[in-house]
Design an enzyme around this catalytic site. Structure first.
Site, PDB file in Angstrom:
ATOM      1  CG  HIS A 107      -9.175   6.034   2.126  1.00 51.37           C
ATOM      2  ND1 HIS A 107      -9.137   5.911   0.767  1.00 51.37           N
ATOM      3  CD2 HIS A 107      -8.557   4.956   2.629  1.00 51.37           C
ATOM      4  CE1 HIS A 107      -8.521   4.779   0.461  1.00 51.37           C
ATOM      5  NE2 HIS A 107      -8.160   4.183   1.568  1.00 51.37           N
ATOM      6  CG  HIS A 161      -9.966   6.213   6.239  1.00 45.31           C
ATOM      7  ND1 HIS A 161     -10.979   5.301   6.044  1.00 45.31           N
ATOM      8  CD2 HIS A 161      -8.807   5.500   6.264  1.00 45.31           C
ATOM      9  CE1 HIS A 161     -10.459   4.083   5.941  1.00 45.31           C
ATOM     10  NE2 HIS A 161      -9.149   4.175   6.096  1.00 45.31           N
ATOM     11  NE  ARG A 203      -4.691   5.276   3.536  1.00 42.23           N
ATOM     12  CZ  ARG A 203      -5.131   4.399   4.371  1.00 42.23           C
ATOM     13  NH1 ARG A 203      -5.467   4.763   5.566  1.00 42.23           N
ATOM     14  NH2 ARG A 203      -5.245   3.151   4.025  1.00 42.23           N
ATOM     15  CD  GLU A 207      -2.897  -1.169   2.339  1.00 43.83           C
ATOM     16  OE1 GLU A 207      -2.585  -0.576   3.383  1.00 43.83           O
ATOM     17  OE2 GLU A 207      -3.962  -1.771   2.189  1.00 43.83           O
ATOM     18  NE  ARG A 218      -4.546   4.850   9.448  1.00 45.51           N
ATOM     19  CZ  ARG A 218      -5.231   3.881   8.822  1.00 45.51           C
ATOM     20  NH1 ARG A 218      -5.119   2.638   9.212  1.00 45.51           N
ATOM     21  NH2 ARG A 218      -6.032   4.173   7.832  1.00 45.51           N
TER      22      ARG A 218
HETATM   23  C1  FAD Z   1     -13.619   1.436   5.627  1.00 45.37           C
HETATM   24  C2  FAD Z   1     -12.395   1.294   6.482  1.00 45.37           C
HETATM   25  C3  FAD Z   1     -11.292   0.572   6.029  1.00 45.37           C
HETATM   26  C4  FAD Z   1     -10.153   0.434   6.823  1.00 45.37           C
HETATM   27  N1  FAD Z   1      -9.109  -0.332   6.379  1.00 45.37           N
HETATM   28  C5  FAD Z   1      -8.058  -0.555   7.206  1.00 45.37           C
HETATM   29  C6  FAD Z   1      -7.018  -1.450   6.835  1.00 45.37           C
HETATM   30  O1  FAD Z   1      -7.055  -2.080   5.787  1.00 45.37           O
HETATM   31  N2  FAD Z   1      -5.978  -1.626   7.704  1.00 45.37           N
HETATM   32  C7  FAD Z   1      -5.898  -0.961   8.888  1.00 45.37           C
HETATM   33  O2  FAD Z   1      -4.925  -1.157   9.634  1.00 45.37           O
HETATM   34  N3  FAD Z   1      -6.880  -0.115   9.258  1.00 45.37           N
HETATM   35  C8  FAD Z   1      -7.961   0.084   8.463  1.00 45.37           C
HETATM   36  N4  FAD Z   1      -8.949   0.930   8.859  1.00 45.37           N
HETATM   37  C9  FAD Z   1      -8.882   1.525  10.198  1.00 45.37           C
HETATM   38  C10 FAD Z   1      -9.190   0.428  11.211  1.00 45.37           C
HETATM   39  O3  FAD Z   1     -10.225  -0.371  10.713  1.00 45.37           O
HETATM   40  C11 FAD Z   1      -9.598   0.998  12.544  1.00 45.37           C
HETATM   41  O4  FAD Z   1      -8.699   1.988  12.952  1.00 45.37           O
HETATM   42  C12 FAD Z   1      -9.625  -0.096  13.586  1.00 45.37           C
HETATM   43  O5  FAD Z   1     -10.449  -1.140  13.141  1.00 45.37           O
HETATM   44  C13 FAD Z   1     -10.104   0.453  14.902  1.00 45.37           C
HETATM   45  O6  FAD Z   1     -10.320  -0.617  15.761  1.00 45.37           O
HETATM   46  P1  FAD Z   1     -10.878  -0.319  17.201  1.00 45.37           P
HETATM   47  O7  FAD Z   1     -11.045  -1.631  17.860  1.00 45.37           O
HETATM   48  O8  FAD Z   1     -10.042   0.691  17.848  1.00 45.37           O
HETATM   49  O9  FAD Z   1     -12.291   0.397  16.953  1.00 45.37           O
HETATM   50  P2  FAD Z   1     -13.586  -0.136  16.163  1.00 45.37           P
HETATM   51  O10 FAD Z   1     -13.279  -1.318  15.334  1.00 45.37           O
HETATM   52  O11 FAD Z   1     -14.194   1.020  15.487  1.00 45.37           O
HETATM   53  O12 FAD Z   1     -14.522  -0.577  17.353  1.00 45.37           O
HETATM   54  C14 FAD Z   1     -15.079   0.360  18.216  1.00 45.37           C
HETATM   55  C15 FAD Z   1     -16.154  -0.318  19.031  1.00 45.37           C
HETATM   56  O13 FAD Z   1     -16.578   0.531  20.083  1.00 45.37           O
HETATM   57  C16 FAD Z   1     -17.996   0.561  20.134  1.00 45.37           C
HETATM   58  N5  FAD Z   1     -18.379   1.809  20.769  1.00 45.37           N
HETATM   59  C17 FAD Z   1     -18.110   3.070  20.369  1.00 45.37           C
HETATM   60  N6  FAD Z   1     -18.609   3.954  21.258  1.00 45.37           N
HETATM   61  C18 FAD Z   1     -19.181   3.228  22.242  1.00 45.37           C
HETATM   62  C19 FAD Z   1     -19.866   3.559  23.420  1.00 45.37           C
HETATM   63  N7  FAD Z   1     -20.090   4.832  23.798  1.00 45.37           N
HETATM   64  N8  FAD Z   1     -20.346   2.563  24.199  1.00 45.37           N
HETATM   65  C20 FAD Z   1     -20.171   1.278  23.854  1.00 45.37           C
HETATM   66  N9  FAD Z   1     -19.521   0.900  22.726  1.00 45.37           N
HETATM   67  C21 FAD Z   1     -19.034   1.871  21.942  1.00 45.37           C
HETATM   68  C22 FAD Z   1     -18.408   0.405  18.697  1.00 45.37           C
HETATM   69  O14 FAD Z   1     -19.737   0.017  18.593  1.00 45.37           O
HETATM   70  C23 FAD Z   1     -17.404  -0.662  18.244  1.00 45.37           C
HETATM   71  O15 FAD Z   1     -17.828  -1.928  18.650  1.00 45.37           O
HETATM   72  C24 FAD Z   1     -10.102   1.068   8.082  1.00 45.37           C
HETATM   73  C25 FAD Z   1     -11.196   1.802   8.537  1.00 45.37           C
HETATM   74  C26 FAD Z   1     -12.334   1.912   7.760  1.00 45.37           C
HETATM   75  C27 FAD Z   1     -13.516   2.689   8.274  1.00 45.37           C
END
Ligand code: FAD
Length: 535
Positions: free
Chosen positions: A240, A348, A286, A113, A383
């Site tokens: 993004h 993003h 990006r 990437e 990032r």
């Molecule tokens: C379309 C897309 C593509 C991506 N592609 C990549 C990739 O290829 N590689 C990469 O490294 N990163 C990628 N990213 C970024 C990456 O996906 C995220 O940064 C990462 O998944 C974040 O993980 P997390 O566990 O921190 O949060 P999340 O996976 O967003 O999980 C957050 C959780 O917290 C919960 N939550 C939020 N607020 C509350 C609340 N007040 N009370 C209770 N629950 C709550 C939500 O419901 C969810 O379950 C991408 C992001 C997107 C949107």
């Protein structure tokens, strides 16, 4: 009053929360609350994959170098070294719990990437996030020590504030859990624990156009801020560069891996333009690509640019990007092997967040933050693609080990905490105000706090946000809490924090570009922006 007690509370069921919970369950009981269905998260939408050194032609030094170079001087080197060096072991753990990564001749298939000097993106075709989420949820379901509460929305962290004490700048604040709204019964429950871990993800919903699903309303940053935590680098919002034009909200992401695979960006009339902006052309990081597209769109007045794959082998495109190919064909009637893809940038990823040390500890006692909600220092001003899933697994593991030590050696005592008090509030009927305010915040952020900024635009945004925030706070204090209002309040808080940090940084660096200070200023700004409720 309904009280839930356990050793650990995890807020969020993305990769960070699930990874932490799975490990923490080996040392005690875990309550995992998540505001919608358990799979709904940014993680579930990740396409490209997870960056980790896993081939002989790659090295830790190269991955560190690429990460530091994307972060433009602001990455914390110690955090980056940990990220890169501990990454391969965390990847093995994901394989061990059953994540079905794509292989080629018996070896992990490695994608490339923008900004990466080697092929090092481990992926599950182009649905890496949902595959990781599936495997982690499967493992979680089998664990007797974990109770998952779906449709439970954390409202606020429980601290001294709820004991009637005034939080003061230089006095330590302790966290003993959270108040959470059971969205189905509309009851606020008190979740009490010795250790609380914020894994609530990002805040893309602060912007009108975003790749993030509706859960990404910045709740974790807003809750931590209200509780007195140090918040950092909020100005660095990654846009993004390539989301499908006119695909609704969330915008459908056209993975960066497509450019890594040979996709070429062109203007609407077919001119290749990226070489005018960066010698890496379409493979530039990006921020450079997003700004180049923004400039081209503004220069020409076009609504989109094109990502052209027509010169690539049709079968290769279909087999490497089956999800993107199928979704474009069936949902948007676009055959990406035959027609160029119209693309635009969208908000993003948030590089800033709740400041943590190298073990996920925040500035609040017994409160950890992991994943996108955290600012560990690995991303700096920008990032590197696919480093965020990696950050989530590496730092949730370190937070787990630190929390384990705390629980074994100096388990925090939880005082008596009063139930949620909503006396004097009423059931409002003007819910349409919520969606209007929400839209207004998103428009302000998109128009004035987007890819290209200026003091004038930021100050204008700040004035308008202040007015809306006051209105929301008044409404919040008088009204019984509901999901939309809690999220709106949080969105308005994080929007304000982004503007505040952006106004502080009097230079352009990485994802923060302002026409008033177009140059990077290492002499004065080789540092993070930090805000708290007291400043
Ligand atoms: C379309 C897309 C593509 C991506 N592609 C990549 C990739 O290829 N590689 C990469 O490294 N990163 C990628 N990213 C970024 C990456 O996906 C995220 O940064 C990462 O998944 C974040 O993980 P997390 O566990 O921190 O949060 P999340 O996976 O967003 O999980 C957050 C959780 O917290 C919960 N939550 C939020 N607020 C509350 C609340 N007040 N009370 C209770 N629950 C709550 C939500 O419901 C969810 O379950 C991408 C992001 C997107 C949107």
């Amino acid at each position: 009053m309904i009280e839930i007690r356990s050793d650990v509370l995890v807020i969020g069921s993305g990769i960070a929360g699930l990874s932490f919970a799975l490990k923490a369950a080996e040392m005690g009981t875990v309550s995992l609350i998540t505001k919608k269905q358990k799979a709904e998260s940014n993680t579930n939408y990740a396409q490209g994959g997870i960056a980790a050194v896993s081939s002989p032609d790659d090295s830790f030094d190269l991955h560190i170098h690429d990460t530091l170079s994307a972060g433009v001087g602001l990455c914390h080197r110690d955090a980056v070294e940990i990220l890169v060096k501990e990454g391969p072991n965390r990847l093995k753990e994901l394989v061990h719990i059953g994540v079905d990564f794509t292989t080629n001749k018996g070896k992990l298939d490695l994608g490339r990437e923008g900004g990466h000097s080697r092929h090092r993106i481990v992926h599950s075709h182009d649905r890496s996030g949902s595959e990781i989420e599936r495997a982690l949820l499967h493992a979680i379901a089998a664990h007797p020590n974990i109770t998952v509460y779906e449709n439970h929305l954390a409202i606020d962290l429980v601290t001294e504030h709820h004991l009637g004490e005034k939080l003061a700048k230089d006095t330590p604040v302790h966290c003993w859990g959270a108040y959470a709204l059971d969205v189905e019964s509309n009851i606020v429950k008190t979740v009490l624990t010795s250790i609380t871990v914020l894994c609530s993800g990002g805040l893309g919903q602060a912007y009108l156009h975003t790749t993030n699903p509706s859960i990404a309303t910045g709740d974790g940053v807003a809750m931590a801020f209200r509780a007195g935590a140090r918040i950092g680098n909020m100005e660095f919002i990654q846009f993004h560069p390539t989301t499908l034009y006119n695909s609704g909200s969330p915008a459908f992401l056209i993975s960066e891996a497509i450019r890594g695979f040979g996709g070429i960006l062109k203007t609407k009339n077919g001119e290749e333009f990226m070489n005018r902006y960066d010698e890496r052309g379409s493979l530039a990081p990006r921020d450079i690509v997003a700004r180049a597209i923004d400039t081209e769109l503004k220069r020409k007045g076009d609504e989109y640019v094109l990502l052209d794959l027509r010169h690539l082998q049709t079968d290769d495109v279909k087999s490497h990007f089956p999800h993107i190919y199928e979704t474009c064909l069936t949902k948007y009637k676009l055959d990406i092997t035959n027609e160029p893809i119209p693309v635009v940038p969208a908000a993003h990823y948030s590089c800033g967040g709740v400041l943590t040390d190298l073990n996920g500890r925040t500035s609040i006692q017994n409160l950890y933050a992991c994943g996108e909600v955290a600012m560990t220092g690995v991303h700096g001003a920008n990032r590197l693609a696919s480093n965020s899933l990696l950050e989530a697994v590496v730092f949730s593991d370190r937070a787990f080990r630190d929390a384990q030590h705390v629980l074994e050696t100096q388990r925090p005592r939880v005082p008596d905490i009063p139930a949620w008090d909503d006396s004097g509030t009423f059931d409002a009927e003007e819910w349409v105000l919520i969606s209007h305010d929400c839209r207004e915040i998103q428009e302000i952020m998109w128009d004035y706090v987007g890819i290209v900024r200026s003091d004038l635009r930021l100050e204008r945004a700040q004035r308008r946000l202040k007015f809306i925030r006051n209105e929301i706070e008044n409404f919040y204090k008088r009204t019984k809490v509901v999901e939309g209002l809690i999220e709106l309040r949080n969105l308005s808080t994080v929007a304000d924090l982004i503007v505040r940090c952006a106004l502080m940084r009097k230079e352009s660096r990485g994802l923060h570009y302002t026409t008033d200070y177009p140059e990077r200023n290492d002499r004065e700004w080789l540092k993070d922006t930090v805000v708290t409720m007291w400043e």
